[in-house]
Each structure stands twice: as C-alpha cells, then as structure tokens.
Design a protein around this motif. Structure first.
Motif, PDB file in Angstrom:
ATOM      1  N   GLN A 197     -98.341  11.595 -57.441  1.00 22.63           N
ATOM      2  CA  GLN A 197     -97.896  12.713 -56.615  1.00 22.63           C
ATOM      3  C   GLN A 197     -98.849  13.897 -56.813  1.00 22.63           C
ATOM      4  O   GLN A 197     -99.635  13.927 -57.752  1.00 22.63           O
ATOM      5  CB  GLN A 197     -96.481  13.122 -57.020  1.00 22.63           C
ATOM      6  CG  GLN A 197     -95.489  11.974 -56.943  1.00 22.63           C
ATOM      7  CD  GLN A 197     -94.127  12.354 -57.473  1.00 22.63           C
ATOM      8  OE1 GLN A 197     -93.227  12.623 -56.697  1.00 22.63           O
ATOM      9  NE2 GLN A 197     -93.980  12.381 -58.775  1.00 22.63           N
ATOM     10  N   ALA A 198     -98.751  14.862 -55.932  1.00 18.32           N
ATOM     11  CA  ALA A 198     -99.603  16.049 -56.026  1.00 18.32           C
ATOM     12  C   ALA A 198     -99.380  16.778 -57.348  1.00 18.32           C
ATOM     13  O   ALA A 198    -100.296  17.382 -57.903  1.00 18.32           O
ATOM     14  CB  ALA A 198     -99.326  16.981 -54.855  1.00 18.32           C
ATOM     15  N   SER A 199     -98.150  16.687 -57.882  1.00 17.23           N
ATOM     16  CA  SER A 199     -97.822  17.383 -59.138  1.00 17.23           C
ATOM     17  C   SER A 199     -98.441  16.718 -60.356  1.00 17.23           C
ATOM     18  O   SER A 199     -98.409  17.272 -61.448  1.00 17.23           O
ATOM     19  CB  SER A 199     -96.299  17.415 -59.323  1.00 17.23           C
ATOM     20  OG  SER A 199     -95.803  16.104 -59.514  1.00 17.23           O
ATOM     21  N   GLU A 200     -99.003  15.506 -60.172  1.00 14.02           N
ATOM     22  CA  GLU A 200     -99.562  14.702 -61.259  1.00 14.02           C
ATOM     23  C   GLU A 200     -98.474  14.085 -62.139  1.00 14.02           C
ATOM     24  O   GLU A 200     -98.760  13.317 -63.041  1.00 14.02           O
ATOM     25  CB  GLU A 200    -100.533  15.521 -62.138  1.00 14.02           C
ATOM     26  CG  GLU A 200    -101.869  15.841 -61.494  1.00 14.02           C
ATOM     27  CD  GLU A 200    -102.852  14.680 -61.555  1.00 14.02           C
ATOM     28  OE1 GLU A 200    -102.649  13.757 -62.346  1.00 14.02           O
ATOM     29  OE2 GLU A 200    -103.824  14.706 -60.777  1.00 14.02           O
ATOM     30  N   ARG A 201     -97.211  14.431 -61.893  1.00 14.28           N
ATOM     31  CA  ARG A 201     -96.122  13.823 -62.662  1.00 14.28           C
ATOM     32  C   ARG A 201     -95.898  12.396 -62.163  1.00 14.28           C
ATOM     33  O   ARG A 201     -95.934  12.142 -60.963  1.00 14.28           O
ATOM     34  CB  ARG A 201     -94.835  14.642 -62.480  1.00 14.28           C
ATOM     35  CG  ARG A 201     -93.662  14.181 -63.332  1.00 14.28           C
ATOM     36  CD  ARG A 201     -92.437  15.044 -63.085  1.00 14.28           C
ATOM     37  NE  ARG A 201     -91.810  14.772 -61.797  1.00 14.28           N
ATOM     38  CZ  ARG A 201     -90.957  13.779 -61.569  1.00 14.28           C
ATOM     39  NH1 ARG A 201     -90.630  12.948 -62.545  1.00 14.28           N
ATOM     40  NH2 ARG A 201     -90.432  13.606 -60.378  1.00 14.28           N
TER      41      ARG A 201
ATOM     42  N   GLY B 226    -108.425   6.758 -60.690  1.00 14.22           N
ATOM     43  CA  GLY B 226    -108.620   8.085 -60.132  1.00 14.22           C
ATOM     44  C   GLY B 226    -107.683   9.133 -60.691  1.00 14.22           C
ATOM     45  O   GLY B 226    -106.909   8.901 -61.622  1.00 14.22           O
ATOM     46  N   HIS B 227    -107.769  10.329 -60.082  1.00 16.91           N
ATOM     47  CA  HIS B 227    -106.974  11.474 -60.528  1.00 16.91           C
ATOM     48  C   HIS B 227    -106.431  12.204 -59.306  1.00 16.91           C
ATOM     49  O   HIS B 227    -107.006  12.158 -58.229  1.00 16.91           O
ATOM     50  CB  HIS B 227    -107.834  12.438 -61.356  1.00 16.91           C
ATOM     51  CG  HIS B 227    -108.441  11.795 -62.564  1.00 16.91           C
ATOM     52  ND1 HIS B 227    -107.746  11.561 -63.725  1.00 16.91           N
ATOM     53  CD2 HIS B 227    -109.699  11.312 -62.781  1.00 16.91           C
ATOM     54  CE1 HIS B 227    -108.537  10.979 -64.609  1.00 16.91           C
ATOM     55  NE2 HIS B 227    -109.723  10.810 -64.059  1.00 16.91           N
ATOM     56  N   GLY B 228    -105.315  12.885 -59.495  1.00 14.51           N
ATOM     57  CA  GLY B 228    -104.751  13.701 -58.430  1.00 14.51           C
ATOM     58  C   GLY B 228    -103.935  12.905 -57.442  1.00 14.51           C
ATOM     59  O   GLY B 228    -103.747  11.692 -57.571  1.00 14.51           O
TER      60      GLY B 228
END
Length: 201
Positions: free
Chosen positions: A63-67, A144-146
C-alpha cells in the motif's frame, strides 16, 4: 499502441497490466492474527507455482502507506492461511471483503459468511466456498519499494476440501465450479463458455 514501461506512471502501468493479463483466478485468503481475529480478502495475482512440492503463488501488493496489508501481516506472523475459491454465488460477498478495513474488523462477519474449521491450520475457511486449500507459508519474496511493490507469498498446500457438488468422475467439474476470474477495473468473468484442445502427443 506501444508503451515504454519506464515512461508510464504507476497507476497507468497497473491498469495496463491487469487489462492484458486476464482472466486472473482469485485467491480469497482467510487468515487469523495472534489474537484470533479473522481476516478475509481477495487477491487476483494468483496461480499454481509447483506440484512437487504443492505451492500456490499469491502476490500481495504494498500500500502507499508501506504498511503490510492485514493478510500479509497475518501470514508473516502465523505462517498459515486458507485459499478459498470464489464461485458466482459468492462474488458479491467476496466484493464486500475487498475494502480497506481496520485490522480489528472481521470480514467474515461483515460479509455474512460462515466459518469452516480447518484440519491442519488455525484460520477457518469460507464454509460456502466450493474449494478450500489449507496452506502454510513456504517462502515470501519481496520486490521493490513503495506503493505497488509485490510480496510473493509461496504457500504450501496441506489439505484440500472440495464440495461434493463440484466433484464429478474423479475431478473438479469446471462448469459446476463456476469459478470467478478478475478482469480489468471492476469487471469479472466466469470460466465459460469453455472449449477443448487435445495436446500433441
């Protein structure tokens, strides 16, 4: 049309990919946190990865929140999950469980679904589902990230429940199963009408 992936915004790339790769089977995943709260959510980046050992692959995007999504957090904590197969009568209930609910929300209750006790894992399955696959975590690979980064859950199948009404002549009858597949946007499909092609010898 032609597209250079490096020049596409993430949202546009997502829409293009899910519009091309279809229909996608749906893993309706039930998990449980350490307090026993159940979670139920559908994922359409899903398929069989191996038979020996019997592995399913489910990709859960960040998710955008990285959670971590509740499903992934529970799988990481407990190492257990049940993959329920969605048929046409369950499509609306499955759609209810798509929402971004707080971790303490039990989607079984929200969607009015009954729990079926599992044999080899703690999380229950969806009692109404025509197929339930009890699994344990084999491996989780992160990419990946984000927002949009994938977490590939490789789940080892330990036990399979198949409803009598979809089991015919020693196999799952795809017409009786009425499995729902995901298309682009809000669209879904059924695995029919089907056609057959004999494999070359």
């Amino acid at each position: 049309m032609e597209f250079n992936v490096q020049q596409l915004e993430r949202t546009n790339l997502y829409q293009l990919l899910v519009g091309c790769i279809l229909p996608r089977p749906i893993a309706w995943v039930s998990t449980q946190d350490l307090k026993g709260v159940c979670n139920l959510a559908p994922f359409s980046f899903f398929n069989v990865m191996s038979v020996t050992p019997p592995l399913l692959g489910i990709s859960i995007l960040k998710q955008a929140s990285e959670r971590d999504k509740d499903t992934l957090a529970n799988i990481r904590l407990t190492g257990e999950l049940v993959v329920n197969i969605v048929n046409r009568p369950l499509a609306e209930a499955m759609n209810v469980t798509c929402g971004a609910y707080a971790p303490e929300v039990d989607e079984f209750e929200l969607a009015g679904l009954a729990r079926a006790a599992s044999v080899t894992v703690k999380p229950p399955g969806v009692a109404e589902a025509p197929v339930r696959l009890e699994c344990t975590l084999h491996q989780c690979l992160s990419f990946g990230h984000g927002s949009g980064a994938g977490n590939l859950v490789l789940a080892e199948v330990k036990y399979i429940h198949v409803a009598d009404e979809v089991w015919r002549d020693g196999a799952v009858d795809d017409l009786a199963l009425q499995a729902v597949g995901k298309l682009g946007g809000d669209r879904y499909s059924l695995a029919e009408p089907a056609f057959s092609l004999a494999r070359p010898a």
